[in-house]
Design an enzyme around this catalytic site. Sequence first.
Site, PDB file in Angstrom:
ATOM      1  CG  ASP A 148      -2.254   0.855   1.246  1.00 18.32           C
ATOM      2  OD1 ASP A 148      -1.548   2.316   0.843  1.00 18.32           O
ATOM      3  OD2 ASP A 148      -3.262   0.461   0.914  1.00 18.32           O
ATOM      4  CG  PHE A 184      -1.875   5.443 -12.496  1.00 15.97           C
ATOM      5  CD1 PHE A 184      -2.927   6.156 -13.898  1.00 15.97           C
ATOM      6  CD2 PHE A 184      -0.882   5.437 -12.969  1.00 15.97           C
ATOM      7  CE1 PHE A 184      -2.281   6.454 -14.747  1.00 15.97           C
ATOM      8  CE2 PHE A 184      -0.394   5.162 -14.618  1.00 15.97           C
ATOM      9  CZ  PHE A 184      -1.026   6.224 -15.209  1.00 15.97           C
ATOM     10  CB  SER A 196     -10.415  13.102 -12.184  1.00 17.08           C
ATOM     11  OG  SER A 196     -12.300  12.962 -12.340  1.00 17.08           O
ATOM     12  CB  THR A 238     -14.761  14.509 -10.675  1.00 17.64           C
ATOM     13  OG1 THR A 238     -15.330  14.468  -9.687  1.00 17.64           O
ATOM     14  CG2 THR A 238     -13.562  14.269 -10.039  1.00 17.64           C
ATOM     15  CE1 TYR A 259     -11.565   9.657  -7.617  1.00 16.19           C
ATOM     16  CE2 TYR A 259     -12.643  10.413  -9.032  1.00 16.19           C
ATOM     17  CZ  TYR A 259     -11.972   9.909  -8.541  1.00 16.19           C
ATOM     18  OH  TYR A 259     -10.964   9.801  -9.915  1.00 16.19           O
ATOM     19  CE  LYS A 300      -8.021  11.068  -8.198  1.00 17.85           C
ATOM     20  NZ  LYS A 300      -7.471  10.197  -8.038  1.00 17.85           N
ATOM     21  CE1 TYR A 327      -4.721  11.238 -15.996  1.00 17.90           C
ATOM     22  CE2 TYR A 327      -5.655   9.662 -14.735  1.00 17.90           C
ATOM     23  CZ  TYR A 327      -4.957   9.790 -15.355  1.00 17.90           C
ATOM     24  OH  TYR A 327      -3.357   9.499 -15.272  1.00 17.90           O
ATOM     25  CG  ASN A 361     -20.216   1.879  -9.379  1.00 21.33           C
ATOM     26  OD1 ASN A 361     -21.299   1.399  -9.067  1.00 21.33           O
ATOM     27  ND2 ASN A 361     -19.150   1.833  -9.201  1.00 21.33           N
ATOM     28  CB  SER A 387     -30.695   1.143 -15.946  1.00 23.28           C
ATOM     29  OG  SER A 387     -31.361   0.395 -15.339  1.00 23.28           O
TER      30      SER A 387
HETATM   31  P1  NAD Z   1      -7.930   1.474 -10.686  1.00 22.80           P
HETATM   32  O1  NAD Z   1      -8.802   0.817  -9.741  1.00 22.80           O
HETATM   33  O2  NAD Z   1      -8.532   0.218 -12.341  1.00 22.80           O
HETATM   34  O3  NAD Z   1      -6.762   1.128 -10.429  1.00 22.80           O
HETATM   35  C1  NAD Z   1      -6.108   2.115  -9.265  1.00 22.80           C
HETATM   36  C2  NAD Z   1      -5.182   0.520  -8.600  1.00 22.80           C
HETATM   37  O4  NAD Z   1      -4.127   1.737  -7.537  1.00 22.80           O
HETATM   38  C3  NAD Z   1      -5.763  -0.303  -8.397  1.00 22.80           C
HETATM   39  O5  NAD Z   1      -4.883  -0.915  -8.948  1.00 22.80           O
HETATM   40  C4  NAD Z   1      -5.574  -0.086  -7.337  1.00 22.80           C
HETATM   41  O6  NAD Z   1      -4.919  -1.736  -6.409  1.00 22.80           O
HETATM   42  C5  NAD Z   1      -4.354   0.508  -6.698  1.00 22.80           C
HETATM   43  N1  NAD Z   1      -4.374   1.198  -5.580  1.00 22.80           N
HETATM   44  C6  NAD Z   1      -5.360   1.846  -5.044  1.00 22.80           C
HETATM   45  N2  NAD Z   1      -5.268   2.418  -3.757  1.00 22.80           N
HETATM   46  C7  NAD Z   1      -3.857   1.879  -3.736  1.00 22.80           C
HETATM   47  C8  NAD Z   1      -2.547   2.279  -2.709  1.00 22.80           C
HETATM   48  N3  NAD Z   1      -3.145   3.154  -1.510  1.00 22.80           N
HETATM   49  N4  NAD Z   1      -1.656   1.742  -2.641  1.00 22.80           N
HETATM   50  C9  NAD Z   1      -1.362   0.659  -3.670  1.00 22.80           C
HETATM   51  N5  NAD Z   1      -2.249   0.857  -4.803  1.00 22.80           N
HETATM   52  C10 NAD Z   1      -3.973   1.178  -4.474  1.00 22.80           C
HETATM   53  O7  NAD Z   1      -8.537   3.091 -11.538  1.00 22.80           O
HETATM   54  P2  NAD Z   1      -7.866   3.438 -12.272  1.00 22.80           P
HETATM   55  O8  NAD Z   1      -9.233   3.544 -13.241  1.00 22.80           O
HETATM   56  O9  NAD Z   1      -7.061   2.923 -13.407  1.00 22.80           O
HETATM   57  O10 NAD Z   1      -7.743   4.926 -12.701  1.00 22.80           O
HETATM   58  C11 NAD Z   1      -5.965   5.642 -11.872  1.00 22.80           C
HETATM   59  C12 NAD Z   1      -6.192   6.756 -11.489  1.00 22.80           C
HETATM   60  O11 NAD Z   1      -7.057   7.712 -12.347  1.00 22.80           O
HETATM   61  C13 NAD Z   1      -7.220   6.877  -9.807  1.00 22.80           C
HETATM   62  O12 NAD Z   1      -6.698   7.589  -9.742  1.00 22.80           O
HETATM   63  C14 NAD Z   1      -8.514   7.299 -10.582  1.00 22.80           C
HETATM   64  O13 NAD Z   1      -8.875   8.364  -9.618  1.00 22.80           O
HETATM   65  C15 NAD Z   1      -7.745   7.984 -11.126  1.00 22.80           C
HETATM   66  N6  NAD Z   1      -9.349   8.951 -12.727  1.00 22.80           N
HETATM   67  C16 NAD Z   1      -9.683   7.346 -13.360  1.00 22.80           C
HETATM   68  C17 NAD Z   1     -10.929   7.831 -14.680  1.00 22.80           C
HETATM   69  C18 NAD Z   1     -12.159   6.878 -14.928  1.00 22.80           C
HETATM   70  O14 NAD Z   1     -12.821   7.044 -15.496  1.00 22.80           O
HETATM   71  N7  NAD Z   1     -11.025   5.520 -14.433  1.00 22.80           N
HETATM   72  C19 NAD Z   1     -11.364   9.226 -14.530  1.00 22.80           C
HETATM   73  C20 NAD Z   1     -10.683  10.253 -13.242  1.00 22.80           C
HETATM   74  C21 NAD Z   1      -9.293  10.417 -12.588  1.00 22.80           C
HETATM   75  N1  UFG Z   2     -25.113   6.138 -16.570  1.00 26.48           N
HETATM   76  C1  UFG Z   2     -26.266   5.534 -17.383  1.00 26.48           C
HETATM   77  N2  UFG Z   2     -26.150   3.917 -16.757  1.00 26.48           N
HETATM   78  C2  UFG Z   2     -25.146   2.864 -16.286  1.00 26.48           C
HETATM   79  C3  UFG Z   2     -24.035   3.809 -16.148  1.00 26.48           C
HETATM   80  C4  UFG Z   2     -23.815   5.361 -16.695  1.00 26.48           C
HETATM   81  O1  UFG Z   2     -26.316   5.607 -18.219  1.00 26.48           O
HETATM   82  O2  UFG Z   2     -25.762   2.164 -16.385  1.00 26.48           O
HETATM   83  C5  UFG Z   2     -24.482   7.268 -17.819  1.00 26.48           C
HETATM   84  C6  UFG Z   2     -24.272   8.056 -16.517  1.00 26.48           C
HETATM   85  O3  UFG Z   2     -25.821   8.817 -16.239  1.00 26.48           O
HETATM   86  C7  UFG Z   2     -23.240   9.483 -17.364  1.00 26.48           C
HETATM   87  C8  UFG Z   2     -22.418   8.848 -18.364  1.00 26.48           C
HETATM   88  O4  UFG Z   2     -23.396   7.290 -17.941  1.00 26.48           O
HETATM   89  O5  UFG Z   2     -24.618  10.213 -17.725  1.00 26.48           O
HETATM   90  C9  UFG Z   2     -21.303   8.630 -17.673  1.00 26.48           C
HETATM   91  O6  UFG Z   2     -21.366   7.848 -16.622  1.00 26.48           O
HETATM   92  P1  UFG Z   2     -19.951   7.089 -16.041  1.00 26.48           P
HETATM   93  O7  UFG Z   2     -20.268   6.593 -14.672  1.00 26.48           O
HETATM   94  O8  UFG Z   2     -19.233   6.023 -16.809  1.00 26.48           O
HETATM   95  O9  UFG Z   2     -18.932   8.334 -15.805  1.00 26.48           O
HETATM   96  P2  UFG Z   2     -19.056   9.584 -15.021  1.00 26.48           P
HETATM   97  O10 UFG Z   2     -19.072  11.032 -16.256  1.00 26.48           O
HETATM   98  O11 UFG Z   2     -20.436   9.751 -14.391  1.00 26.48           O
HETATM   99  O12 UFG Z   2     -17.840   9.633 -14.147  1.00 26.48           O
HETATM  100  C10 UFG Z   2     -16.289   9.390 -14.836  1.00 26.48           C
HETATM  101  C11 UFG Z   2     -15.947   8.326 -13.424  1.00 26.48           C
HETATM  102  C12 UFG Z   2     -15.236   9.501 -12.183  1.00 26.48           C
HETATM  103  C13 UFG Z   2     -15.266  11.123 -12.671  1.00 26.48           C
HETATM  104  C14 UFG Z   2     -15.778  11.388 -13.174  1.00 26.48           C
HETATM  105  C15 UFG Z   2     -15.459  12.354 -13.893  1.00 26.48           C
HETATM  106  O13 UFG Z   2     -16.261   7.573 -13.097  1.00 26.48           O
HETATM  107  O14 UFG Z   2     -15.339   8.771 -11.073  1.00 26.48           O
HETATM  108  O15 UFG Z   2     -15.729  10.384 -14.530  1.00 26.48           O
HETATM  109  O16 UFG Z   2     -14.295  12.197 -14.253  1.00 26.48           O
HETATM  110  F1  UFG Z   2     -15.267  11.342 -11.393  1.00 26.48           F
END
Ligand code: NAD
Ligand code: UFG
Length: 340
Positions: free
Chosen positions: A60, A82, A126, A128, A151, A155, A179, A200, A218
């Site tokens: 960790d 990441f 993000s 977000t 969350y 960030k 991102y 999700n 949905s």
């Molecule tokens: P992911 O969950 O697939 O990857 C994150 C990895 O970090 C995992 O392998 C997990 O095991 C590891 N991890 C988490 N906490 C840890 C800790 N304390 N110590 C060591 N390892 C740890 O997620 P992802 O989609 O690859 O996202 C990577 C990063 O990008 C994250 O910080 C996420 O918040 C950010 N991000 C993701 C998205 C998205 O939609 N996927 C969007 C914006 C930002």
């Molecule tokens: N959606 C559906 N059905 C589903 C899942 C999602 O209709 O089963 C819709 C949501 O309502 C939204 C769109 O698809 O309108 C995208 O939803 P996601 O959950 O795929 O993505 P978000 O934009 O809501 O969220 C993502 C990441 C968050 C991050 C955010 C902004 O999951 O962690 O982008 O970076 F915070």
Amino acid sequence: MKKTILVTGGLGYIGSHTVIELIENGYEVVIVDSLVNSKLEVLNRLETITGVRPTFYEYDVRDEEGMEKIFSNHDIFAVIHFAGLKSVGESVQKPQLYYDNNIGSTEVLLKKMKEHGVHNIVFSSSATVYGQPERMPLYETDPIGNVTNPYAETKVKIEEMLEEISKNDPEFNPVILRYFNPIGAHKSGLIGEDPNGIPNNLMPYITQVAVGKLPMLSVFGNDYPTPDGTCIRDYIHVVDLAHGHLLALKKLEEKPGRVIYNLGTGVGTSVLELINAFMEANHVNIPYKIVGRRPGDLPQSYANADKAFREMGFKTKYTIVDSCRDSWNWQKKNPKGFDK
Ligand code: NAD
Ligand code: UFG
């Protein structure tokens, strides 16, 4: 000599795709991951794809002793951070877990970087962080904060920590990447997004319906002020996103201080457009029904990505259709994700 990059969370979805880019471009990769949201099998897949097995530490990032070992064992040029928990819904249920894990791990990481004279970090932020913006597209200069879930708070907080440190330390170079919505998978179909439980996010939900794991999608609301009434997002192929990290490492060679880039395509796609693109690209049917809105969803979120292009040469290569094809290729070949 090869430069060494420490990749925290390198076995996760975006991290694993980035590790491939790094290895293919001549970097030495060291991964630290707690496996809280990933599987060790990813390491085997990375080896199959690249022919190289990256050095891996199962710690960790909050584990100071573990991190001390890593920083003592390796001469690190930069960290790509990441590691973090990323479920908005879970963060509302368990805020403390998110503060501890995401902020706590960054505190330990920054401490170890300072002690070992490592000045370069690329941080996974993000879209977000923009909270509830008043206009689209989103620019890096737009205000951040005013967020509504733990969350997103983590960030924003980490971005603030990086800003504070860079104010006091002119040698410190944090590249903050915001991102948008990563989808798609490596073309080999050996790695991809493998969420725990019911997804999700939209794309993994679609692929799990396509593979027959879930009966129906949905669609959360069709009464938004958008052309077809469903929400608009900026979906970016994960390999394009991974490439952005390579450009960020090149940027670090300039010792840029603190810089922030949106990583998106600049183009918005609605939920219905994504579903239709998936069905057309893959010739599969996705049964869906329209249900009520999901609390907290923004009607629209898409980037202005000009700054990343101007300053790093960042350009996306893949289309929505490519992303749909690659997400499906991954899911089809791995109906149970990494659990074979
Ligand atoms: P992911 O969950 O697939 O990857 C994150 C990895 O970090 C995992 O392998 C997990 O095991 C590891 N991890 C988490 N906490 C840890 C800790 N304390 N110590 C060591 N390892 C740890 O997620 P992802 O989609 O690859 O996202 C990577 C990063 O990008 C994250 O910080 C996420 O918040 C950010 N991000 C993701 C998205 C998205 O939609 N996927 C969007 C914006 C930002
Ligand atoms: N959606 C559906 N059905 C589903 C899942 C999602 O209709 O089963 C819709 C949501 O309502 C939204 C769109 O698809 O309108 C995208 O939803 P996601 O959950 O795929 O993505 P978000 O934009 O809501 O969220 C993502 C990441 C968050 C991050 C955010 C902004 O999951 O962690 O982008 O970076 F915070």
